[in-house]
Each structure stands twice: as C-alpha cells, then as structure tokens.
Write a protein that holds these residues in place. Structure first.
Motif, PDB file in Angstrom:
ATOM      1  N   VAL A  60     -17.136   3.389  16.094  1.00 17.51           N
ATOM      2  CA  VAL A  60     -17.851   3.768  14.882  1.00 17.51           C
ATOM      3  C   VAL A  60     -17.955   2.523  14.003  1.00 17.51           C
ATOM      4  O   VAL A  60     -17.052   1.674  14.009  1.00 17.51           O
ATOM      5  CB  VAL A  60     -17.125   4.918  14.144  1.00 17.51           C
ATOM      6  N   VAL A  61     -19.055   2.402  13.297  1.00 23.01           N
ATOM      7  CA  VAL A  61     -19.255   1.262  12.392  1.00 23.01           C
ATOM      8  C   VAL A  61     -19.106   1.765  10.963  1.00 23.01           C
ATOM      9  O   VAL A  61     -19.833   2.668  10.535  1.00 23.01           O
ATOM     10  CB  VAL A  61     -20.635   0.610  12.595  1.00 23.01           C
ATOM     11  N   ILE A  62     -18.161   1.186  10.235  1.00 23.59           N
ATOM     12  CA  ILE A  62     -17.910   1.571   8.847  1.00 23.59           C
ATOM     13  C   ILE A  62     -18.107   0.354   7.957  1.00 23.59           C
ATOM     14  O   ILE A  62     -17.390  -0.644   8.092  1.00 23.59           O
ATOM     15  CB  ILE A  62     -16.496   2.148   8.688  1.00 23.59           C
ATOM     16  N   ASP A  63     -19.100   0.462   7.106  1.00 20.66           N
ATOM     17  CA  ASP A  63     -19.424  -0.621   6.169  1.00 20.66           C
ATOM     18  C   ASP A  63     -19.610  -1.955   6.900  1.00 20.66           C
ATOM     19  O   ASP A  63     -19.144  -3.001   6.446  1.00 20.66           O
ATOM     20  CB  ASP A  63     -18.330  -0.733   5.103  1.00 20.66           C
ATOM     21  N   ASP A  93      -0.121  -1.557  -0.666  1.00 23.75           N
ATOM     22  CA  ASP A  93      -0.535  -2.653  -1.542  1.00 23.75           C
ATOM     23  C   ASP A  93      -2.041  -2.653  -1.803  1.00 23.75           C
ATOM     24  O   ASP A  93      -2.765  -3.580  -1.417  1.00 23.75           O
ATOM     25  CB  ASP A  93      -0.103  -3.996  -0.955  1.00 23.75           C
ATOM     26  N   TYR A  94      -2.509  -1.616  -2.486  1.00 24.17           N
ATOM     27  CA  TYR A  94      -3.921  -1.528  -2.845  1.00 24.17           C
ATOM     28  C   TYR A  94      -4.062  -1.199  -4.321  1.00 24.17           C
ATOM     29  O   TYR A  94      -3.420  -0.273  -4.818  1.00 24.17           O
ATOM     30  CB  TYR A  94      -4.625  -0.436  -2.042  1.00 24.17           C
ATOM     31  N   GLN A  95      -4.902  -1.943  -5.008  1.00 23.93           N
ATOM     32  CA  GLN A  95      -5.351  -1.576  -6.348  1.00 23.93           C
ATOM     33  C   GLN A  95      -6.669  -0.816  -6.232  1.00 23.93           C
ATOM     34  O   GLN A  95      -6.808   0.299  -6.715  1.00 23.93           O
ATOM     35  CB  GLN A  95      -5.507  -2.824  -7.223  1.00 23.93           C
ATOM     36  N   THR A  96      -7.638  -1.458  -5.588  1.00 28.58           N
ATOM     37  CA  THR A  96      -8.896  -0.794  -5.251  1.00 28.58           C
ATOM     38  C   THR A  96      -9.069  -0.871  -3.741  1.00 28.58           C
ATOM     39  O   THR A  96      -8.503  -1.744  -3.081  1.00 28.58           O
ATOM     40  CB  THR A  96     -10.094  -1.465  -5.945  1.00 28.58           C
ATOM     41  N   MET A  97      -9.833   0.053  -3.189  1.00 30.08           N
ATOM     42  CA  MET A  97      -9.986   0.132  -1.737  1.00 30.08           C
ATOM     43  C   MET A  97     -11.467   0.208  -1.365  1.00 30.08           C
ATOM     44  O   MET A  97     -12.199   1.078  -1.846  1.00 30.08           O
ATOM     45  CB  MET A  97      -9.263   1.367  -1.195  1.00 30.08           C
ATOM     46  N   SER A  98     -11.886  -0.703  -0.505  1.00 29.28           N
ATOM     47  CA  SER A  98     -13.228  -0.618   0.064  1.00 29.28           C
ATOM     48  C   SER A  98     -13.233   0.459   1.137  1.00 29.28           C
ATOM     49  O   SER A  98     -12.190   0.999   1.512  1.00 29.28           O
ATOM     50  CB  SER A  98     -13.623  -1.966   0.674  1.00 29.28           C
ATOM     51  N   THR A 118     -13.774  -0.025   4.264  1.00 32.70           N
ATOM     52  CA  THR A 118     -13.036  -0.529   5.431  1.00 32.70           C
ATOM     53  C   THR A 118     -11.525  -0.443   5.194  1.00 32.70           C
ATOM     54  O   THR A 118     -10.767  -0.212   6.141  1.00 32.70           O
ATOM     55  CB  THR A 118     -13.442  -1.982   5.748  1.00 32.70           C
ATOM     56  N   ASP A 119     -11.097  -0.614   3.936  1.00 38.71           N
ATOM     57  CA  ASP A 119      -9.683  -0.406   3.607  1.00 38.71           C
ATOM     58  C   ASP A 119      -9.296   1.053   3.858  1.00 38.71           C
ATOM     59  O   ASP A 119      -8.238   1.341   4.436  1.00 38.71           O
ATOM     60  CB  ASP A 119      -9.405  -0.739   2.138  1.00 38.71           C
ATOM     61  N   GLN A 120     -10.127   1.970   3.413  1.00 34.70           N
ATOM     62  CA  GLN A 120      -9.862   3.390   3.592  1.00 34.70           C
ATOM     63  C   GLN A 120      -9.817   3.750   5.072  1.00 34.70           C
ATOM     64  O   GLN A 120      -8.959   4.531   5.511  1.00 34.70           O
ATOM     65  CB  GLN A 120     -10.934   4.210   2.875  1.00 34.70           C
ATOM     66  N   ALA A 121     -10.711   3.162   5.845  1.00 42.78           N
ATOM     67  CA  ALA A 121     -10.725   3.406   7.292  1.00 42.78           C
ATOM     68  C   ALA A 121      -9.449   2.883   7.938  1.00 42.78           C
ATOM     69  O   ALA A 121      -8.852   3.541   8.803  1.00 42.78           O
ATOM     70  CB  ALA A 121     -11.946   2.738   7.927  1.00 42.78           C
ATOM     71  N   ALA A 122      -9.012   1.695   7.510  1.00 50.02           N
ATOM     72  CA  ALA A 122      -7.797   1.104   8.071  1.00 50.02           C
ATOM     73  C   ALA A 122      -6.582   1.978   7.780  1.00 50.02           C
ATOM     74  O   ALA A 122      -5.754   2.248   8.658  1.00 50.02           O
ATOM     75  CB  ALA A 122      -7.595  -0.302   7.526  1.00 50.02           C
TER      76      ALA A 122
END
Length: 475
Positions: A238-241, A307-312, A314-318
């Motif tokens: 799957v391709v995410i962002d 260790d996240y302040q904001t999440m892209s 791809t961060d959410q997918a990870a």
C-alpha cells in the motif's frame, strides 16, 4: 544614616542566609536523609556492614540466591548461581558500590531503620544480634534458570509474570556477568567498557522498537472504534503519502478482517488502521497502555517512549505497525500482555514478596494492587480472542501447546542497526496461557538477532509456559 542603612542591609543578608540554611536543613531532614543514609556510596554503610551479617535473598521456593559468609575477618557476599541473577539481585561490592535489589533493599538487608537511628543504636547497645533481614522474592528459581538456558548467549531479555497479581516469576537479561567479588574485580573495566553493555538490565532498562507486538495495542483501539468486522484489501503493498509499505516477503493476503489481519501480521492493513485512527487517537492509545508513564517497581525501570509532537500520515502508518519513534522495555510489553490477559487491568509488578526478620517475623508483605487499565473488559476480551487466532493459524504457531489455548503475538522489529545492516531485526513474542484463565504471561525479545519472532522467540515463550503449567498441574 548611610552607616545604619549598611547595617540593615547586612542584617537582611544574614537573615536570608539563616532562613536558607534552616530551609535546607528542614528539606534535608524531611526528604533527603533516608536516601543519604541508605546510599551505596555512604561509607558509614560499609562500617555498619562490617558489624552486621547481611541478610539472605531467597527465591519463592526457599533457595538462597544471595547470601553472606564470614571468611576470616571479612564478610563476603556470595552469589551461588553466578550470572543468573545479576540483573535482578545486582552486586554488593566495597569497591563498586551496590546495584539493583542489593541497593534498593540495603536498609532491610542490614536491618537499618533510617527514620529512627536512635532506636537502631539502642538495639545494638542492648546486644541484639547484628543480623540483617531476609528478602523472599516472587521469582521461581527453576523457571529463571530455564529462561536463561533458553535465551542462551543471545542478547535480549525474558520477562515472565502472573497476570492476575503482577508477581514476577522470571526475569532474565543477556548478556550478563558474574557479580561475585573476585570476578567483578577482575573484570570490572572490561564490563564497563564492553560494547554489548553486560551491566545493563535489558528486561527493565533496555528500550526497543516493539514491532508487530504493538499491533495488539492498536487492535484495542480498533475494536473500541467498532472496526473488528470491517474488511480490508491486502494486495501486498500500500502507498501512504507517497511511501510504499509492504508485508513481510511481499505476501498478499486478499480480503482480511481485523482478526485475520492480526493473525498474519499484515503491515498493509495495520498501516492503514494507524492512519485511520489518526494522530490524536494514537497519542491517546500510547497513554492508555502506559507509554511515558513511570512504572513503580522494586528495580529501576526506564519509561517507554512515544516521541511524537505532530505526526504525518507516514508516522501514523509506522505506529500502526509498531515501528517509528516508539520504544518500550520488555517489562512494559509483558505488562501490556498481562493487561489484555487480565481483562484490561494491569497489575503493579513486584519481585520482592516479603521482608522477613532472622527470627522469621514478616516485617513487610506485598499485596497485589491495580496499576492502571488499558481497556474495558469486553474490548480486552475481544483482543484476547484475536491473539488466540495468531497462535492457532497465524504467525505464532510455534507457541502452540497441545490441549491449552494460547494467546500471543509475534514481532519482527526494524531498528537503528537493521536500517543499514542486514539481519539485525529484533525478534519478539508476547503471550499468555491458558487464554480462558491466564496463569502466566511472557515477553521475549532477541535483540538484533535477524530472526523472526515466530521462528525464534515464540518457541522460547512456549517452553516457559509449558514448564509453568506443568508445575501448576495443568499439563
């Protein structure tokens, strides 16, 4: 007048200094005194120790795993099983101080009362025996030794506990070291400088990417959102962002519900679930399962990290796959596992069950207590059923036990080394048994092993569960 003003200023300064001194002494008396008195670097402790036979540390069955002997004019701490308990009991050395249980329970082992030193002195003047108190641990020596044998020379950790009480049954970290005096003194510099850090208690202070074991936590929130019956299309990638995400071996599993996505550990599905949950829900989930929380325990524990302040996206997918900027201790993963087993309730872990006087009087006794809740009972129950499917038909087949329902989850985690070097992934397995009445929960990590959780970690967990269930007469 100027002279009087200078006098007043001096008096004000002296008053400030006097008040500061009183404040410091008060703070010291109330908050620092006990720690200073019991510090492993307080030389008066060693003076006291020369006149007191240090107490013995026993496993839960009465086996002595640390004891003191008088050799000539010298008292020596003996660790009969060498490295086996080095990351639980620690060491007691006149040269290098104390660590772990030897440090934390030093006052008990020397029968020191830091809050009432006058009473302590009176007892000594009256000629009462200078013998320390004993510690009775929750550890089962047989299970501890078996866990160490199964882990072998591989770097990693094993944590075994009772889900309903939080009692630690076994806790092993590798590499380890021999805490006996001669070995410690001969090898100290090597131990301190070694790249593989044998002094690090990996079970409680090692921080690792959880990999797919974290998918059980993701599943808790997905079930809560009502997604258990939702279906997903898994085409293998799957391709995410703009970033392609693939399953292990690029396998495509077709149409999957949440249960079967967990069973086969689909990265394609769980990365999409991570994005579907979004930043706020993922942060809430991390908090719900105790990440970032200080875990009270009889040994020092590193806080797991998110260790996240904001999440892209791809961060959410990870994070949905258990990758990204998440780090957990093996103890913490064992607690999450035990929480699911225990209907959503995480019990406070403990390894010291009782402090007992030389005459056999129980001075301190631990009672199980709730630490926090990771999910409502019905949500935990549904994820428990999903984890059983992992073992029945999914990646956790190597944890199957004939005649026993086992729940589990495998994990193969990318890390800072595996991104640049082949065959350096962490291999994980978490699980518990019997699923309907959990008596044992296990977390196993083989660090940088390059193996899969199902292939290498699951069999270790299985053997430990079998061993314990046999002791309980359930096999």
């Amino acid at each position: 007048m100027p002279q009087n003003k200078r006098i007043i200023n001096v008096l004000i300064l002296m008053s400030i200094l006097f008040i500061s001194l009183i404040g410091y002494l008060t703070y010291f008396e109330l908050f620092m005194k006990a720690d200073i008195i019991s510090s492993a670097y307080n030389r008066r402790q060693w003076q006291r120790e020369t006149g007191t036979l240090r107490g013995t540390i026993f496993d839960s069955t009465g086996i002595a795993i640390a004891k003191s002997e008088i050799k000539g004019e010298r008292q020596e701490r003996i660790y009969p099983y060498g490295p086996l308990y080095s990351h639980v009991v620690g060491y007691n050395s006149t040269s290098y101080g104390k660590s772990l249980l030897e440090a934390k329970f030093n006052n008990d082992l020397l029968n020191i009362n830091p809050l009432n030193p006058v009473l302590d002195l009176k007892d000594r003047l009256l000629g009462k025996p200078s013998v320390g108190n004993n510690l009775i641990l929750t550890i089962d020596h047989g299970l501890q030794a078996y866990a160490a044998d199964l882990l072998g020379n591989r770097s990693g950790a094993v944590v075994v506990l009772k889900p309903k009480t939080g009692e630690i049954l076994a806790m092993v970290s590798k590499p380890d070291y021999d805490p006996n005096r001669q070995s410690l003194e001969e090898n100290w510099n090597q131990l301190v400088e070694a790249e593989d850090d044998p002094l690090l208690p990996r079970a409680t202070q090692g921080l690792y990417v959880p990999g797919s074991t974290f998918k059980v936590a993701i599943s808790l929130m997905a079930v809560e959102k009502g997604w258990k019956t939702r279906t997903f299309e898994d085409t293998g990638t799957v391709v995410i962002d703009g970033k392609p995400i693939s399953n292990s071996g690029n396998k495509a599993y077709g149409t999957l519900d949440l249960t079967h996505a967990l069973a086969v550990s689909s990265n394609v599905v769980f990365s999409q679930i991570g994005v579907g949950l979004g930043q706020d829900n993922l942060k809430k989930l991390a908090k719900n399962v105790g990440i970032g929380r200080k875990i009270p325990f009889d040994l020092p524990v590193s806080s797991s990290r998110f260790d996240y302040q904001t999440m892209s996206k791809t961060d959410q997918a990870a994070v949905g796959m258990g990758q990204g900027k998440i780090l957990v201790t093996p103890l913490h993963m064992a607690l999450i596992t035990a929480g699911i087993a225990n209907n959503g309730v995480v019990m406070q872990p403990f390894i010291v069950d009782r402090v007992v006087s030389p005459q056999g009087t129980i001075l301190k006794d631990r009672e199980p207590e709730e630490l926090f809740r990771i999910a409502p009972p019905d949500i935990a129950g549904q994820v428990k059923e999903m984890m059983q499917e992992v073992v029945v038909s999914g990646t956790g087949k190597n944890a199957r036990i004939w005649g026993v329902n086992v729940a589990g989850k495998t994990g193969t985690a990318q890390n800072e080394l595996s991104r640049s070097t082949a065959d350096k992934e962490h291999a994980w397995f978490i699980g518990f048994a019997p699923a309907e009445d959990p008596q044992i929960a296990v977390a196993v990590i083989l660090a940088y092993s390059g193996s899969t959780g199902g292939g290498q970690a699951a069999p270790i967990a299985r053997e430990l569960m079998v061993d314990w269930l046999k002791k309980l007469g359930m096999l």
